[in-house]
Motif scaffolding. Structure first.
Motif, PDB file in Angstrom:
ATOM      1  N   LYS A 198      -9.916  86.087  -3.925  1.00  0.00           N
ATOM      2  CA  LYS A 198     -11.340  85.759  -3.949  1.00  0.00           C
ATOM      3  C   LYS A 198     -11.517  84.250  -4.059  1.00  0.00           C
ATOM      4  O   LYS A 198     -10.640  83.511  -3.660  1.00  0.00           O
ATOM      5  CB  LYS A 198     -12.000  86.468  -5.132  1.00  0.00           C
ATOM      6  CG  LYS A 198     -12.075  87.969  -4.886  1.00  0.00           C
ATOM      7  CD  LYS A 198     -12.780  88.666  -5.995  1.00  0.00           C
ATOM      8  CE  LYS A 198     -12.811  90.147  -5.692  1.00  0.00           C
ATOM      9  NZ  LYS A 198     -12.718  90.927  -6.905  1.00  0.00           N
ATOM     10  N   SER A 199     -12.650  83.839  -4.633  1.00  0.00           N
ATOM     11  CA  SER A 199     -12.830  82.402  -4.827  1.00  0.00           C
ATOM     12  C   SER A 199     -12.672  82.077  -6.309  1.00  0.00           C
ATOM     13  O   SER A 199     -12.628  82.974  -7.149  1.00  0.00           O
ATOM     14  CB  SER A 199     -14.204  81.963  -4.316  1.00  0.00           C
ATOM     15  OG  SER A 199     -15.191  82.379  -5.220  1.00  0.00           O
ATOM     16  N   CYS A 201     -14.649  81.117  -8.435  1.00  0.00           N
ATOM     17  CA  CYS A 201     -15.732  81.666  -9.270  1.00  0.00           C
ATOM     18  C   CYS A 201     -15.281  82.933  -9.993  1.00  0.00           C
ATOM     19  O   CYS A 201     -15.756  83.252 -11.081  1.00  0.00           O
ATOM     20  CB  CYS A 201     -16.951  82.013  -8.427  1.00  0.00           C
ATOM     21  SG  CYS A 201     -17.678  80.609  -7.603  1.00  0.00           S
ATOM     22  N   SER A 251     -16.724  77.626  -5.501  1.00  0.00           N
ATOM     23  CA  SER A 251     -17.210  78.775  -4.744  1.00  0.00           C
ATOM     24  C   SER A 251     -16.609  78.830  -3.348  1.00  0.00           C
ATOM     25  O   SER A 251     -16.580  79.871  -2.718  1.00  0.00           O
ATOM     26  CB  SER A 251     -18.734  78.734  -4.674  1.00  0.00           C
ATOM     27  OG  SER A 251     -19.137  77.521  -4.095  1.00  0.00           O
ATOM     28  N   ALA A 252     -16.098  77.697  -2.846  1.00  0.00           N
ATOM     29  CA  ALA A 252     -15.541  77.671  -1.492  1.00  0.00           C
ATOM     30  C   ALA A 252     -14.018  77.572  -1.532  1.00  0.00           C
ATOM     31  O   ALA A 252     -13.385  77.243  -0.547  1.00  0.00           O
ATOM     32  CB  ALA A 252     -16.119  76.496  -0.718  1.00  0.00           C
ATOM     33  N   ALA A 275     -11.208  80.021   1.301  1.00  0.00           N
ATOM     34  CA  ALA A 275     -10.979  81.441   1.063  1.00  0.00           C
ATOM     35  C   ALA A 275     -10.465  82.101   2.340  1.00  0.00           C
ATOM     36  O   ALA A 275     -10.613  81.557   3.436  1.00  0.00           O
ATOM     37  CB  ALA A 275     -12.281  82.091   0.608  1.00  0.00           C
ATOM     38  N   GLU A 276      -9.883  83.263   2.170  1.00  0.00           N
ATOM     39  CA  GLU A 276      -9.327  84.013   3.303  1.00  0.00           C
ATOM     40  C   GLU A 276     -10.384  84.144   4.419  1.00  0.00           C
ATOM     41  O   GLU A 276     -11.521  84.517   4.150  1.00  0.00           O
ATOM     42  CB  GLU A 276      -8.931  85.411   2.804  1.00  0.00           C
ATOM     43  CG  GLU A 276      -8.243  86.297   3.822  1.00  0.00           C
ATOM     44  CD  GLU A 276      -6.828  85.828   4.140  1.00  0.00           C
ATOM     45  OE1 GLU A 276      -6.093  85.474   3.207  1.00  0.00           O
ATOM     46  OE2 GLU A 276      -6.468  85.823   5.332  1.00  0.00           O
ATOM     47  N   VAL A 278     -11.807  81.843   6.112  1.00  0.00           N
ATOM     48  CA  VAL A 278     -12.675  80.683   6.321  1.00  0.00           C
ATOM     49  C   VAL A 278     -11.862  79.582   6.987  1.00  0.00           C
ATOM     50  O   VAL A 278     -10.753  79.281   6.571  1.00  0.00           O
ATOM     51  CB  VAL A 278     -13.271  80.184   4.981  1.00  0.00           C
ATOM     52  CG1 VAL A 278     -14.022  78.885   5.177  1.00  0.00           C
ATOM     53  CG2 VAL A 278     -14.164  81.241   4.384  1.00  0.00           C
ATOM     54  N   LYS A 284     -17.983  74.721   4.744  1.00  0.00           N
ATOM     55  CA  LYS A 284     -18.503  75.837   3.959  1.00  0.00           C
ATOM     56  C   LYS A 284     -19.223  75.351   2.698  1.00  0.00           C
ATOM     57  O   LYS A 284     -20.320  75.801   2.381  1.00  0.00           O
ATOM     58  CB  LYS A 284     -17.344  76.764   3.565  1.00  0.00           C
ATOM     59  CG  LYS A 284     -17.192  77.953   4.501  1.00  0.00           C
ATOM     60  CD  LYS A 284     -18.409  78.838   4.424  1.00  0.00           C
ATOM     61  CE  LYS A 284     -18.353  80.008   5.371  1.00  0.00           C
ATOM     62  NZ  LYS A 284     -19.684  80.582   5.586  1.00  0.00           N
ATOM     63  N   SER A 287     -22.520  73.609   3.488  1.00  0.00           N
ATOM     64  CA  SER A 287     -23.680  74.465   3.754  1.00  0.00           C
ATOM     65  C   SER A 287     -24.115  75.199   2.494  1.00  0.00           C
ATOM     66  O   SER A 287     -25.300  75.454   2.294  1.00  0.00           O
ATOM     67  CB  SER A 287     -23.438  75.415   4.933  1.00  0.00           C
ATOM     68  OG  SER A 287     -22.413  76.302   4.644  1.00  0.00           O
ATOM     69  N   ALA A 288     -23.151  75.520   1.625  1.00  0.00           N
ATOM     70  CA  ALA A 288     -23.534  76.182   0.373  1.00  0.00           C
ATOM     71  C   ALA A 288     -24.348  75.236  -0.511  1.00  0.00           C
ATOM     72  O   ALA A 288     -25.401  75.605  -1.041  1.00  0.00           O
ATOM     73  CB  ALA A 288     -22.289  76.668  -0.364  1.00  0.00           C
TER      74      ALA A 288
END
Lengths: 331, 666
Positions: A198-199, A201, A251-252, A275-276, A278, A284, A287-288
């Motif tokens: 995951k990330s 986070c 988060s990215a 992350a997987e 991406v 990323k 944009s987040a």
């Protein structure tokens, strides 16, 4: 008794931190030497390139290759090690995506050399001497490796079997990789190993509010302290650093590091990469973060807030410039 | 996984495509691409035989991906998807390459256009390898409709829908419905009385068993999606109980406080108060108000100032007045929403060169309308501030319209209402009328004829936009007059024309609260603030939000006939949707891959349709399929790639790009 694993560790354009991190496996090093022999590690043992050239092809069972491909030497050795290794692992952020040295990809080679050798304030180079690839001496001609135009990641020049990200990879994950290799329990070729799925986070001690939080001011972790008294409604954890205005790459960024930086109240720098699935980590997070800016529908206000992010490219692509859709600065 | 079997069809579109693009070359090129089983060309792919060819090939050649290179998917994607369904394969396995609007129509060089068509087709082929079958979903349709705005558009739409037996909630923010039209005296070009044609409709609204009229109310909250909206409406306290009140008028006759006072002293007429009054603190908005219930203006009511008075309460024999009344928020469930919030008139004081607010007898068009209204303050007489009839009047067109400083657009109605004004002045006062226009825009049924009639009535038309209005006299005949300065472009001279009254034909503009309202309803606004329709020609009353329709001036300036036509169109759209009984929701949309989501909540606030919910137990976000409009905002915002845009996955898009660049030299 089965034969011991032959392990190589090589550094290309890197800082040596990956080797240090490897030593951080602490007492496990004793277990390591029970199952493995080092056959190359310029950082700690005096192997020569000719020693490696003398190995038969496929002699090295696993080669952990750290550092990016900055010059002709790194490329040559990467090709050599590919030939001599059964399994080649891109080890650490630089081998994965160029890492910190790849930030130079924002400039041309000439601009970079001029900055390094001529205009840097502390230089004392009145004749403007620049590095040359060859130099004639009475004793004969000397050769230096040729600097490439940009820093490449390892798999730009050779086929890579596995990827271990991190700057540096954390010791626990390194050990889990070594264990998996020793036990022969490896995932399909091309996998990223020694990571979570995951990330960051997922492992983070902070928590976002459920809704409505927007960033109107960006903060820098060495100038301002995070407010740990602000709590998220959901579970009473302290409020997410990104929401507090610190540019956090968490988060990215792929999980696996156990959010070490965040546990020390520092925002994530993104060293475990995207992350997987991406492609471009910097795009990323851009944009987040863009979507969190408290623009109030006003583009001028939004531009003012975004302008507070110091060195956005260097922040978002701190480790990923060698893999970015952004390319060398056009002149 | 077996390889996909792709069929490519290149359309000639008569000569629209084939006239520029060498279709045969494109077909030959397509044949060489991976997994392309067949590639064909045809004169009109959208025709019956064209579609039949696709159906037959799917069956015979076992094709499982279809590409049609033709026009825009907006035009015919649905047509071809139907053909796929007919042949028994999932409609989302269809891919369109737009080689007409994006290629043949916009390029001059045929050879280059052919190369571009090849690239577009290659992109579609590469993408098609990765498209997946998707399923549409269904949701129930609530047959009730919300209409926001009780002007003529809202009234018309409400009656159309209610007459079909469906429930309508009509929300109006003012105390009475009727909107702008109720403020007019006559309507152009027929000069029939606005009240005579509008009042019966207003009364029908009040009496209709299927219409719930929520006047003096505002929409506060909207949740849900097409078929199932949940709306919160705030009903403002009017301090009079509509159930008890019989509209007798005892209250306002006895009320000692004025909301808008009667003119005093020299001023016989207060032009800028015409739109409001004169009225008491408890007042009926107009004599034709629906509902026929007065309202108390809190600002001028003595009781609200010092807690004493209540004379109206004593006067009311029905015990209908209650100063303790509070706002009530009402929740209503509807399936569709029609927005008919109308317009406001441009504030003419923003153009100080015309002296509005400083010079007496410079008035705005809406004030002139009120003055002409027989139920208005002057009983329909055209009067100057001193109570005398003007001997000459200037009517200035395009105030705020066709002006890059204010509104670039033409407000469409001003030329015609200016002609109506000119006629009314002639009829009522016999005064000389000067009409300053840039271009006379009389496009409409009977409009040009109306203009000709006014020419014959002796109105002086001056072609040129008035530059300024001043009371500074240069010549003796200008003393005590308003002087309009203007370049008469037909004569080629600057003229000064002294008059007694100036009417400024103000532009129509979007309501001040339009942005707020647009956010509430997820409507789009154009750069001038009008709500944007789904398609300017082919879907003029639909919006990008399913189940939300727009009609009348909230979409752009228009006259009464067009407004009514749009309102009926929107009503017809709603009735069609209700008749279907169910809502079809496209299979395209965002999907959060649960294993990858870390619950960072970045996407939660991003969704313009409020389709993302946070599951606190699982600590993950979740997309509500029925609400998702597949805009992709969350997909871009998700920092860890955990959101998949179904039908627009990264894989599909990256391969399409690769295909388009198949011959790029890198």
């Amino acid at each position: 008794m089965t034969q011991k694993l032959k392990v190589g560790i090589y550094w290309a354009a890197s800082c040596g931190g990956c080797e240090i991190a490897t030593l951080e496996i602490a007492e496990n090093i004793l277990k390591f030497i029970e199952v493995a022999d080092l056959v190359l590690c310029p950082c700690i043992a005096d192997f020569k390139y000719d020693d490696v050239r003398a190995y038969p092809d496929g002699y090295i069972d696993v080669c952990f290759f750290n550092g990016g491909i900055r010059n002709s030497e790194a490329k040559e050795i990467a090709e050599l090690l590919r030939k001599k290794s059964k399994t080649l692992v891109a080890f650490g952020a630089c081998a994965n995506w160029g890492g910190i040295p790849a930030l130079a990809n924002l400039y041309t080679k000439d601009a970079m050399i001029e900055r390094s050798y001529i205009t840097t304030e502390s230089n004392d180079n009145p004749q403007g001497t620049l590095p040359q690839t060859s130099y004639k001496m009475p004793e004969g001609e000397l050769h230096l490796p040729k600097l490439f135009d940009s820093v490449h990641k390892l798999d730009d020049v050779v086929d890579v079997d596995y990827y271990v990200p991190g700057c540096p990879p954390v010791a626990k994950q390194i050990w889990s990789c070594i264990e998996a290799i020793a036990a022969g329990k490896l995932p399909p070729k091309g996998s990223v190993i020694g990571v979570g799925d995951k990330s960051v986070c997922d492992e983070c001690p902070f928590e976002k509010k459920t809704e409505g939080v927007r960033i109107s001011k960006f903060k820098r972790p060495h100038l301002e302290k995070p407010d740990l008294t602000k709590k998220a409604e959901l579970n009473n954890k302290p409020q997410c650093l990104l929401e507090q205005g610190f540019v956090c790459m968490g988060s990215a960024t792929r999980s696996g590091c156990e959010a070490q930086c965040l546990k020390a109240n520092m925002p994530c720098r993104g060293c475990y990469g995207p992350a997987e699935g991406v492609e471009d980590q910097g795009a990323k997070i851009a944009s987040a973060i863009g979507s969190l800016v408290d623009s109030q529908g006003n583009s001028e206000r939004s531009a003012e807030i975004v302008a507070q992010i110091v060195d956005p490219v260097g922040t978002f692509y701190r480790f990923g410039m060698g893999n970015s859709m952004l390319r060398v600065k056009k002149l | 996984m077996t390889n996909p079997r792709i069929g490519v069809y290149v359309c000639h579109c008569g000569t629209n495509i084939a006239g520029k693009v060498k279709v045969t070359d494109v077909v030959e090129h397509a044949k060489k691409q991976p997994n392309v089983v067949l590639a064909k060309e045809y004169k009109f792919m959208c025709s019956e035989p064209g579609q039949a060819m696709i159906v037959e090939d799917i069956k015979k050649e076992k094709l499982d991906r279809i590409i049609v290179a033709a026009c825009s998917p907006l035009m015919h994607e649905k047509t071809f998807r139907k053909a796929l369904e007919k042949a028994g394969i999932n409609k989302y396995l269809f891919q369109m390459a737009n080689i007409r609007e994006h290629c043949s129509w916009v390029h001059e060089d045929g050879a280059a256009a052919t190369e571009k068509a090849k690239a577009l087709v290659t992109g579609a082929i590469y993408r098609a390898q990765y498209v997946e079958a998707l399923n549409d979903r269904e949701a129930p349709m609530n047959p009730a409709t919300l209409i926001v705005g009780g002007g003529i558009a809202g009234i018309q739409a409400a009656l159309d829908i209610a007459d079909s037996g469906r429930q309508v909630y009509l929300v109006e923010k003012e105390p009475s419905i009727g909107g702008h039209m109720a403020q007019f005296d006559k309507t152009f070009p027929t000069l029939d009385c606005a009240a005579c044609i509008l009042t019966p409709k207003m009364v029908s609204i009040g009496q209709h068993p299927n219409i719930t009229l929520l006047s003096y109310s505002e929409v506060e909250k909207i949740d849900g999606y097409v078929g199932n909206f949940k709306v919160g409406v705030r009903m403002k306290a009017r301090y009079v109980d509509p159930k008890k009140c019989n509209g007798c008028g005892d209250c306002w006759q006895k009320c000692p406080a004025w909301r808008v006072e009667k003119p005093k002293g020299d001023k016989k007429v207060v032009h800028n108060a015409l739109t409001l009054g004169p009225t008491k603190a408890i007042y009926m908005p107009t004599l034709q108000s629906v509902p026929n219930v007065p309202v108390i203006d809190k600002k001028s009511c003595i009781y609200f100032k010092n807690g004493k008075c209540k004379i109206c309460v004593k006067a009311c024999q029905k015990d209908a007045i209650n100063h303790e009344m509070t706002d009530v928020v009402m929740d209503i469930d509807v399936g569709n929403i029609i927005v008919t919030t109308g317009f406001k008139t441009f504030d003419v004081s923003k153009m100080p060169q015309y002296g509005y607010g400083k010079l007496p007898n410079v008035i705005s068009s809406i004030e002139f309308e009120r003055m002409n209204c027989s139920s208005g303050a002057t009983g329909g007489q055209v009067l100057c501030q001193n109570g005398e009839a003007p001997k000459s009047i200037a009517i200035l067109h395009c105030i705020g319209s066709r002006d890059k400083e204010h509104h670039e657009y033409c407000s469409r109605v001003c030329c015609m209402y200016a002609l109506k004004f000119a006629h009314l002045v002639k009829e009522k006062t016999g005064a000389q009328v000067y009409d300053f226009y840039i271009d006379m825009r009389a496009a409409g049924k009977g409009y040009e004829e109306f203009y000709n009639r006014l020419l014959e009535e002796g109105v002086r038309f001056i072609r040129g936009k008035a530059a300024s209005v001043t009371d500074y006299a240069v010549f003796p005949e200008e003393e005590g007059k308003l002087i309009v300065r203007c370049e008469d472009t037909l004569v080629g001279k600057v003229r000064r024309i002294p008059v007694d009254m100036v009417v400024l034909c103000s532009a129509l503009e979007a309501n001040a609260d339009a942005p707020e309202f647009a956010r509430l309803l997820k409507l789009c606004q154009g750069k001038e603030g009008w709500f944007t329709e789904k398609h300017p020609k082919l879907a003029p009353v639909s919006t990008a939000s399913d189940g939300i329709y727009i009609a009348g001036c909230c979409q752009g300036p228009k006259d009464i006939p067009d407004t009514v036509a749009q309102a009926s169109a929107a009503a017809a759209q709603v009735l069609t949707a209700i008749a279907k009984g169910k809502v079809q929701i496209e299979g395209v949309g965002a999907e959060i891959i649960e294993e990858k989501c870390t619950g960072c909540k970045i996407c939660n606030d991003m969704c313009p349709y409020k389709a993302i919910e946070f599951d606190a137990v699982k600590h993950k976000s979740k997309v509500n399929d029925a609400l998702c409009k597949a805009c992709g905002t969350c997909v871009a915002a998700c920092p860890c790639g955990a959101i998949k845009a179904k039908h627009f996955t990264d894989e599909q898009i990256m391969h399409e790009i690769e295909g388009v660049l198949y011959d790029a030299k890198l």
